[in-house]
Design an enzyme around this catalytic site. Structure first.
Site, mmCIF file in Angstrom:
data_model
loop_
_atom_site.group_PDB
_atom_site.id
_atom_site.type_symbol
_atom_site.label_atom_id
_atom_site.label_comp_id
_atom_site.label_asym_id
_atom_site.label_seq_id
_atom_site.Cartn_x
_atom_site.Cartn_y
_atom_site.Cartn_z
ATOM 1 N N CYS A 123 0.817 -1.231 0.000
ATOM 2 C CA CYS A 123 0.000 0.000 0.000
ATOM 3 C C CYS A 123 0.846 1.275 0.000
ATOM 4 C CB CYS A 123 -0.960 -0.004 1.182
ATOM 5 S SG CYS A 123 -2.049 -1.425 1.192
ATOM 6 N N HIS A 256 -3.022 7.346 2.500
ATOM 7 C CA HIS A 256 -3.469 6.065 1.943
ATOM 8 C C HIS A 256 -4.885 5.803 2.450
ATOM 9 C CE1 HIS A 256 -3.958 1.969 0.914
ATOM 10 N NE2 HIS A 256 -3.728 1.494 2.117
ATOM 11 N N ASN A 286 -10.170 0.054 0.150
ATOM 12 C CA ASN A 286 -8.706 0.128 0.141
ATOM 13 C C ASN A 286 -8.195 -0.484 -1.168
ATOM 14 O OD1 ASN A 286 -5.969 -0.216 0.510
ATOM 15 N ND2 ASN A 286 -6.124 -1.045 2.581
#
Ligand code: UT7
Length: 329
Positions: A123, A256, A286
């Site tokens: 990520c 993020h 996500n």
């Protein structure tokens, strides 16, 4: 005569979301058919997620990356042939090799091009790729870079595991970075600590024509949550200090997009109001390495982020990896 400093600047953004949008309730109903209990209320209150997009079975990371890249090139008013560096951040590449970056280069019709390679930092991948491209451009080696985050994370999800399958989605985002005498990237900081590898992983690999180990994503959510909150605050201060800028001068914070609670906690600690934070986790879930360029593109195209704004992006994820970049649009 002194030469003025060289920078890299974002001159185009683009993104792509697969057509299949799945709301929490649709996912809850699908999981119930499998005997898995969850609820829209649990997902929204714990994560802020309301919907995510899932790619079609035949759609790959390079397909989505291509769409995002074309949109970024169009905004930048550049031809694909003018790109001399492509870095793709992904944990869900089309193949073991060649790299997704090489596949994207080919799909863009570039022949005998410059460098093209993938970065694997889960990520944090986009922040890693953005920082690498900035360094390579500032060194004078490359002039026009495509930096892409693209993921089909749905393929790593165990839809019998409610603790992970409600969290992730698919998509791609891209930026075009160009060499410039005008300030663009002001500072970047990257970190990793491999001793936390086991709290977020897909512990499998290919052996003898089979997947050896576990091909589904595994996560100790609470451990990731605690570490993420801690490192995101620290790295934000590091990148501000490096640029000699106070957090009050940040126009937009793009963390993020994993969990709204982590994002608001970081913003609060930095003294940045929620109104200055770009939030797409509610609509995208996500999307790992794609989450930051997706959010950036959304906010550029809806007119919130424009030329001259100071933006901080922050990544955190498996490895464990984390980092931040401060830049002027
Ligand atoms: O992209 C990389 C970065 N990743 C992240 O940042 C993720 C970080 N972690 C998180 O976002 C959160 O830890 C989660 C959203 C994953 C979980 O939230 P939490 O508040 O930490 O919940 P928990 O793991 O402590 O679980 C609380 C309860 C448990 O039940 P008991 O043991 O209290 O009875 C879980 O079994 O919630 C249960 N639970 C669920 N219930 C309904 C876990 N998943 C679900 C679910 N639906 N989908």
């Amino acid at each position: 005569m002194t030469q003025s400093a060289m920078y890299s600047r974002v001159i185009g953004t683009g993104s792509y979301l697969p057509l299949c949008r799945v709301t929490n309730q649709q996912l809850v109903d699908e999981l119930a058919r499998r005997g898995i209990q969850t609820s829209d209320e649990w997902i929204v209150s714990r994560t802020g997620i309301r919907a995510r997009h899932f790619s079609a079975p035949e759609q790959t990371s390079s397909d989505m990356a291509l769409e995002a890249a074309c949109r970024a090139l169009e905004m930048a008013k550049l031809k694909a042939s003018e790109i001399d560096l492509i870095i793709v951040a992904t944990s869900t590449p089309d193949f073991v090799f060649p790299s997704t970056a090489c596949l994207v280069q080919s799909k863009l019709g570039i022949k005998n091009g410059g460098a093209a390679f993938d970065i694997q930092a889960v990520c944090s991948g986009f922040v890693y790729a953005f920082s690498m491209a900035d360094n390579l451009i500032r060194s004078g080696v490359y002039r026009n870079a495509l930096v892409i985050g693209t993921e089909v994370f749905s393929r790593l999800l165990d839809f019998n595991d409610r603790t992970t399958c409600v969290l992730f989605g698919d998509g791609a985002g891209a930026i075009v970075l160009q060499q410039s005498r005008q300030p663009g990237v002001l500072s970047s900081v990257l970190h990793a600590d491999g001793s936390h590898a086991n709290i977020l992983c897909v512990p499998g690999n290919v052996q003898g024509g089979m997947v050896a180990g576990q091909a589904f994503l595994q996560m100790d959510g609470q451990a990731v949550f605690k570490l993420a909150v801690k490192v995101l605050e620290k790295v934000a201060h590091e990148v501000l200090d490096k640029a000699g800028i106070d957090s009050s001068l940040i126009d937009w914070l793009i963390p993020h997009q994993a969990n709204l609670r982590i994002m608001t906690s970081t913003a609060k600690k930095l003294g940045v109001s929620d109104e200055k934070m770009v939030i797409t986790v509610d609509q995208h879930g996500n999307t790992s390495a794609a989450s930051i360029p997706l959010a950036l593109d959304v906010a550029v195209r809806d007119g919130r982020i424009h030329s001259g704004h100071r933006v901080m992006v922050q990544g955190v994820g498996g490895g464990f990896t984390w980092g931040a970049i401060l830049f002027c649009m």
